[in-house]
Design a protein around this motif. Structure first.
Motif, PDB file in Angstrom:
ATOM      1  N   GLY A  60       0.955  -1.017   0.005  1.00 10.07           N
ATOM      2  CA  GLY A  60       0.065   0.087  -0.143  1.00 10.07           C
ATOM      3  C   GLY A  60       0.716   1.043  -0.326  1.00 10.07           C
ATOM      4  N   GLU A  61      -0.006   2.244  -0.580  1.00 11.69           N
ATOM      5  CA  GLU A  61       1.301   3.583  -0.421  1.00 11.69           C
ATOM      6  C   GLU A  61       1.922   4.045   0.817  1.00 11.69           C
ATOM      7  OE1 GLU A  61      -0.465   7.388  -3.289  1.00 11.69           O
ATOM      8  OE2 GLU A  61      -2.160   7.042  -2.032  1.00 11.69           O
ATOM      9  N   TYR A 121       0.221   0.460  -4.619  1.00 11.07           N
ATOM     10  CA  TYR A 121      -1.915   0.766  -4.796  1.00 11.07           C
ATOM     11  C   TYR A 121      -2.047   1.428  -3.554  1.00 11.07           C
ATOM     12  CZ  TYR A 121      -2.233  -2.737  -0.711  1.00 11.07           C
ATOM     13  OH  TYR A 121      -2.706  -3.546   1.073  1.00 11.07           O
ATOM     14  N   ARG A 143      -3.591   4.482  -0.996  1.00 11.57           N
ATOM     15  CA  ARG A 143      -4.696   3.915  -0.343  1.00 11.57           C
ATOM     16  C   ARG A 143      -5.516   5.708   0.197  1.00 11.57           C
ATOM     17  NH1 ARG A 143      -2.826   0.803   4.261  1.00 11.57           N
ATOM     18  NH2 ARG A 143      -2.622  -1.349   3.057  1.00 11.57           N
TER      19      ARG A 143
END
Length: 194
Positions: free
Chosen positions: A106-107, A131, A133
């Motif tokens: 996640g970011e 990906y 968030r």
């Protein structure tokens, strides 16, 4: 050579948000498969609410059964603890020489990636798929425009395992947030009710 994305998590429990992200990555990127790597114990997570390793692996197994490109992995269960991602990547690359492994994160994790053990080694040898968030504003990071880091335009999912555990504890209906097979196992085993 197959490109495998490694999606690490405690998956306590795995929910539809995890599956949406994994499926999006395997369908809309150059990854051939996603392996959901169940982590034995994260020192930053509260251990008391963490289901035993084999139960969390069973949940991931049941959740991914109908997705041929998404597979459960217990590779970290066999490694010495505490473990670091760089060691897992070395171990898995050695054991599966016909696969090329990438990390999925996640970011928010990218913001602290520079603090990971041997993060330079990871970046030298592996791509990272990030990906999005939820955040108030896009944060810049030191890895912007890095050739090994791929920002993926995946759906933003506002579901957390913590929210699901709390919902079950307070007798809320959380079934829409879980695959049918995962919900049935949680219900049958009376998980998260205390």
């Amino acid at each position: 050579m197959s490109k495998i994305g490694l999606y690490f998590g405690t998956f306590n429990p795995i929910h539809v948000g995890h599956l949406i992200i994994a499926n999006h990555l395997v369908e809309y990127s150059d990854l051939d498969e996603i392996w959901m790597v169940v982590t034995p114990h994260n020192p930053f997570k509260n251990k008391s609410s963490l289901l035993e390793n084999h139960h969390r692996f069973e949940l991931v197994y049941r959740a991914t059964e109908q997705y041929p490109k998404i597979k459960p992995s217990d590779i970290e269960f066999k490694l010495p603890q505490p473990n670091y991602t760089v060691f897992t990547l070395a171990h898995i690359s050695e054991n599966y020489p016909n696969h090329q492994f990438s990390l999925i994160m996640g970011e928010d994790n990218l913001q602290s990636f520079h603090k990971w053990k041997n993060h330079e080694t990871i970046l030298e040898n592996h791509d990272i798929y990030v990906y999005p968030r939820i955040s108030e504003e896009k944060q810049s990071h030191q890895f912007e425009n890095h050739p090994k880091i791929h920002l993926v335009d995946a759906p933003i999912i506002e579901i957390s395992s913590t929210m699901i555990r709390n919902g079950i504890k307070h007798q809320k209906n959380v079934q829409p947030l879980l695959s049918k097979e995962v919900w049935e196992y949680i219900d049958e085993m009376n998980f998260y009710k205390k």
